[in-house]
Write an enzyme that holds these catalytic residues in place. Sequence first.
Site, mmCIF file in Angstrom:
data_model
loop_
_atom_site.group_PDB
_atom_site.id
_atom_site.type_symbol
_atom_site.label_atom_id
_atom_site.label_comp_id
_atom_site.label_asym_id
_atom_site.label_seq_id
_atom_site.Cartn_x
_atom_site.Cartn_y
_atom_site.Cartn_z
ATOM 1 C CG ASP A 1 -9.094 -10.583 -0.793
ATOM 2 O OD1 ASP A 1 -8.449 -10.107 -1.706
ATOM 3 O OD2 ASP A 1 -10.556 -10.491 -1.125
HETATM 4 C C1 BGC Z 1 -10.339 -12.558 -3.837
HETATM 5 C C2 BGC Z 1 -9.800 -12.980 -2.633
HETATM 6 C C3 BGC Z 1 -8.769 -14.274 -2.656
HETATM 7 C C4 BGC Z 1 -7.325 -13.411 -2.947
HETATM 8 C C5 BGC Z 1 -6.099 -14.381 -3.956
HETATM 9 C C6 BGC Z 1 -9.778 -11.825 -4.475
HETATM 10 O O1 BGC Z 1 -9.526 -11.296 -5.362
HETATM 11 O O2 BGC Z 1 -11.690 -11.593 -3.152
HETATM 12 O O3 BGC Z 1 -10.846 -14.357 -2.138
HETATM 13 O O4 BGC Z 1 -8.330 -15.336 -2.001
HETATM 14 O O5 BGC Z 1 -7.955 -12.664 -4.069
HETATM 15 O O6 BGC Z 1 -6.272 -14.739 -5.016
#
Ligand code: BGC
Length: 716
Positions: free
Chosen positions: A258
Site C-alpha cells: 500500500d
Molecule cells: C489506500 C489504497 C490505495 C492507495 C493509492 C492508500 O492510501 O489505502 O487503497 O490504493 O492509497 O491511492
Amino acid sequence: MNKFIKTFTVVLAIGAATSILAQSTTGDEKKINSLIKKMTIEEKVHMIHANSSFTSAGVPRLGIPELVTSDGPHGVRSEHGRVWSDAKNVNDSGTYLPVGVALTATWNPTLGIAYGEVLGSEAKYRGKNVILGPGINIMRSPLNGRNFEYQSEDPFLISKMVVGYIKGVQSQGVSACVKHFMANNAEVDRGTVDVQMSERALREIYLPGFKAAVIDAGVNTIMGAYNKFRGQYCTHNEYLVNKIVKGEWSFKGALMSDWGAVHNTMEAIFNGTDLEMGSDIGKPALSFPNFYLGDTVVGLVKSGKAPESIIDDKVRRILRVLYKSSAFSKTSPGEYGSEAHIAVAKKVAEESIVLLKNENNILPLNLNKLKSIAVIGANADRKNSMAGGSSQVKALYEVTPLEGLKKLAKNVVFNYAEGYKIKRDAVATPEMIAGAVDAAKKSDVAIVVGGWTHGYSNSWSDNVFDAEGVDKPNMKMPFGQDELIKAVVAANPNTIVVLLGGGAIDMSQWVGNAKGILETWYGGMEGGTALAEVLFGKLNPSGKLPVTFPKVLEDAPAHKLGDFPGKNGVVVYREGIFVGYRYFDTYKVEPQFAFGHGLSYTTFFYKDLKITKGENNSVKATFTVTNTGKVAGAEVAQLYIHKEKSAIERADKELKGFEKVFLLPNETKTITINLDKAAFQYFNETKNAWDMEAGGYSIQIGGSSRSIQLKAGVNL
Ligand code: BGC
C-alpha cells in the site's frame, strides 16, 4: 546464512519449480528471463519502487514501459498526475459504479464479472495496467470507515463475488489488485496497529477471500496492507507473504505495498515485497530513490548482503504483470463512460438495493394515486462520487435520489426540506425539523434520505464517516437524524426511510415506527434512478444484506468479545471465528436485520429439499423455489450448514452456497447446490490443517440466515 536468506531459499525453490513449468508453456517467461539477463542491477532496482504517485519505472533502453496503476475499486480514479496534483485538461470523467458493498448486496456473481469488465475496459482506455481493487477486507466492525469499499462479513460470499470481479477486469488485459492483504479491518491506527488473531480465525474467516482471488481468479497483483500482523508489517510479513501467498498458494504475480506501507529494507527484500509504492512527499529522505526498495538495494546486492536472484524474482513478477496487462501490446483500446458501461452501473445499483422493512406494503408507491411527496434530508441531493478517499471517481454524471425521483414522477409535487446539515457534531435544529415536519404534513408520503455520509478528501476532518483514514465514532445516526425521523414519522405515518452508507446504523429509536426502510449504500452514477424505480415499483428489489445490521453497537462481536480499535497499538480479535452472523446466531443475539435479509414485492415458497451424498464427502442439495406473488422478482436462495453435536466450538451456521433466481409469477425453478468436502471442514489448530468432523450435519435453506425454510440431515 542469515535468517532472511534462509527463508527466501525455500520460496525461491518453490518459485523455481513452478516457473520451470511456466517457461515450457509460455513464450512470455522466455522473454522475461532474457530481459532480466540484459538488465543492470540499477535498472532492476528502479523497477521495484515507485517513480511517481502511481507508476514504477520501466527500462526504456530495453523497451520495458512503466507500470501504471490507478485506484479503484469502483471506477478509474481521476488523474492525479505524477506528483499528486489534479491533472488539467484530461478526459478523466468516467463510469462511477456502485461501491463494493453494493456489488456484494446483489449476491449476483454474474454482475461481478460485468462490473470488472467495465473497470478493466475503462482502465485500459486511460492507459492503466493495474486497477487497485477489489478491496475485500472482512467487515469485522460496523465502525470501519472503509466498509463501503469492502464486500461482506462472510468469507464464502466474498470468495464468490471477488472471482467474477477479478476475472472481469483481467479479461480486458488489465490486472486487478486485491487489497488490503491482510486484516486491515479498521482505519484509525492502520499504519501502526498490530493485529493478533487465532490461526483458525485467520484460515476460516480472513484468508478465504484472498485465497479465492489467487487460486480461483488468478489475480495478477496483491496489495499488502498498512497494518502489522503478529508483530510484523503485512507487506513484508514472512508468514503471510512467503509462507502462505507465495508458498502454499504458489502466487506468481507481484505483491505491491500500500502507499507508504514498507518500513524495513531487509524485510521487504526477503519477505516477499515485490514493489514498494508510495508518495514522494518532497523531503529528500522520502524521495523515490530513497524508498526502502530504492537505491540502497543496489549497494546491498553489490556487497553481497542480498542475492541478486531475489531482486530478479521481484522483477520477474513485475514483468509478468506487465505482459498480462497490455503493456507490451494493446489488442483493443477499451471504452470509457460508454452507454454499455453506464448500463452495468445501473443494473448493479438496481440489484443492490435492500428492502429492509415494508409494513402494510407501503411500497411500492402508486404513482397513479400520489399527488405530493416530501423528500427530506441533505443526503437526498448530495453527490458522492468524489468522496471517500482514494476510491474517489470523477463521474460523468451522478443522479441523486431527489433527481431520480423527480425524473420518474413528473406529475407529482415535491416538497423538499434539507432536514439536517452535513457537518460533524451538527444536530437538526428545531427550525430544520419544523421545515421537515411541514413538508411531511402537506404531502401524501414522506421519504427521508439519510444515514451515513462520505467525506470529501479535501475536508477529512469534516463530514467523514465512510472514508479512508477514519472510523466512525459510534453507530448512532449523525447530524440529529434520529430526532428528525421521529418528528417526520409523527407528522406523517406514511414515512419511508432511505439509508445511504457503508453498512449498519443504529435505528433503534424509530425502526418500529417507520413503515418502509431501504438500504441503498452508495449506488454509483445511476443510484438515484434505481432508487426511484424501486420506490415506484418499476423494479422489484432483490438485494440482500451481505453484513448483519446489529441493533446497537454493543451487540457487534468485535465490540462485545474483541477489541476495537485496540489498546497500546495491539488489537486482539478475541471473537475469533464469531464474526457477523456466526456470532449473532451462535450466541443467540437478535440482530436488527439479519445477514442475507432483503424483502421483495413478491413472495417465494421453498419446497422439496433432497440431499444426495456423493464421493469423498460431497453432497448435492436440490430444492425448488416458486414465485407465489403477483409480480416478477428475484430471490437469493441461501444454503447454510450446521453441525449437529459438534465436539468443537463451531458457528451455529455457515453460508456454503447461494443462488439468485429470477422468477415470473407462479414460476418454479429447481436449484442445485453442490458442496464438496471443504464446505464441512474446519481448521484444526492442533493438527495445523483442515479437518472434518464425522457425524450429522443439517443442511438449511432459506431467504436469509434467520429465515430458514427447509432443513435436511446428512451423515458424513
Ligand atoms: C489506500 C489504497 C490505495 C492507495 C493509492 C492508500 O492510501 O489505502 O487503497 O490504493 O492509497 O491511492
